[in-house]
Design a protein around this motif. Sequence first.
Motif, PDB file in Angstrom:
ATOM      1  N   LYS A  78      26.090  45.641   8.321  1.00 33.87           N
ATOM      2  CA  LYS A  78      26.726  45.179   7.095  1.00 33.87           C
ATOM      3  C   LYS A  78      27.316  46.354   6.328  1.00 33.87           C
ATOM      4  CE  LYS A  78      25.849  41.566   3.880  1.00 33.87           C
ATOM      5  NZ  LYS A  78      24.975  40.518   3.469  1.00 33.87           N
ATOM      6  N   ARG A  79      28.574  46.188   5.885  1.00 30.84           N
ATOM      7  CA  ARG A  79      29.210  47.231   5.064  1.00 30.84           C
ATOM      8  C   ARG A  79      28.803  47.037   3.604  1.00 30.84           C
ATOM      9  NH1 ARG A  79      35.585  47.015   5.836  1.00 30.84           N
ATOM     10  NH2 ARG A  79      35.173  44.873   5.202  1.00 30.84           N
ATOM     11  N   THR A  80      28.681  48.133   2.889  1.00 26.98           N
ATOM     12  CA  THR A  80      28.536  48.111   1.440  1.00 26.98           C
ATOM     13  C   THR A  80      29.840  48.627   0.866  1.00 26.98           C
ATOM     14  OG1 THR A  80      26.159  48.512   1.567  1.00 26.98           O
ATOM     15  CG2 THR A  80      27.239  48.961  -0.540  1.00 26.98           C
ATOM     16  N   MET A  86      32.096  49.281  -2.606  1.00 29.79           N
ATOM     17  CA  MET A  86      32.018  49.456  -4.055  1.00 29.79           C
ATOM     18  C   MET A  86      33.419  49.624  -4.618  1.00 29.79           C
ATOM     19  SD  MET A  86      28.795  51.962  -4.445  1.00 29.79           S
ATOM     20  CE  MET A  86      27.595  51.967  -3.139  1.00 29.79           C
ATOM     21  N   SER A 123      32.323  38.112   2.902  1.00 27.91           N
ATOM     22  CA  SER A 123      31.017  38.105   2.251  1.00 27.91           C
ATOM     23  C   SER A 123      29.859  37.878   3.226  1.00 27.91           C
ATOM     24  CB  SER A 123      30.987  37.063   1.138  1.00 27.91           C
ATOM     25  OG  SER A 123      31.224  35.769   1.653  1.00 27.91           O
ATOM     26  N   ASP A 176      29.786  41.709   4.582  1.00 32.93           N
ATOM     27  CA  ASP A 176      29.898  42.786   3.599  1.00 32.93           C
ATOM     28  C   ASP A 176      29.088  42.488   2.347  1.00 32.93           C
ATOM     29  OD1 ASP A 176      31.860  43.978   5.248  1.00 32.93           O
ATOM     30  OD2 ASP A 176      33.443  42.830   4.274  1.00 32.93           O
ATOM     31  N   GLN A 177      28.592  43.538   1.717  1.00 36.39           N
ATOM     32  CA  GLN A 177      28.005  43.438   0.378  1.00 36.39           C
ATOM     33  C   GLN A 177      28.959  44.135  -0.579  1.00 36.39           C
ATOM     34  OE1 GLN A 177      24.932  42.046  -1.174  1.00 36.39           O
ATOM     35  NE2 GLN A 177      26.513  42.400  -2.700  1.00 36.39           N
ATOM     36  N   LEU A 178      29.531  43.377  -1.501  1.00 43.23           N
ATOM     37  CA  LEU A 178      30.475  43.919  -2.477  1.00 43.23           C
ATOM     38  C   LEU A 178      29.737  44.209  -3.774  1.00 43.23           C
ATOM     39  CD1 LEU A 178      33.387  44.589  -3.341  1.00 43.23           C
ATOM     40  CD2 LEU A 178      33.632  42.173  -3.964  1.00 43.23           C
ATOM     41  N   ILE A 179      29.903  45.432  -4.264  1.00 39.97           N
ATOM     42  CA  ILE A 179      29.327  45.831  -5.543  1.00 39.97           C
ATOM     43  C   ILE A 179      30.479  46.247  -6.442  1.00 39.97           C
ATOM     44  CG2 ILE A 179      27.732  47.376  -6.742  1.00 39.97           C
ATOM     45  CD1 ILE A 179      26.262  47.691  -4.032  1.00 39.97           C
ATOM     46  N   ALA A 193      28.633  38.758  -4.571  1.00 36.66           N
ATOM     47  CA  ALA A 193      28.891  40.130  -5.025  1.00 36.66           C
ATOM     48  C   ALA A 193      27.941  40.464  -6.173  1.00 36.66           C
ATOM     49  CB  ALA A 193      30.337  40.281  -5.478  1.00 36.66           C
TER      50      ALA A 193
END
Length: 71
Positions: A2-4, A6, A28, A31-34, A62
């Motif tokens: 999983k990509r993070t 930002m 989503s 990926d984890q969107l911050i 997110a």
Amino acid sequence: MKRTIMISDIHGCIDQLNQMLHLIQFNSIDDQLILLGDYVDRGPNIKAVVDKVIELVTEHHAIALRGNHDQ
């Protein structure tokens, strides 16, 4: 894996935010969107950015942090 991802300092620039999400092929599931804040102030389309942030949080899991311009 999983990509993070930002992203910060959007400042009302909805077109650029949408372009960035498209270019990085944000998904989503994978990926984890911050979002690191500063969604408002200065830019041309603050309401659209706030609506997009709400969508990303509620529908795509997110994480949205508040920046100093969002106080």
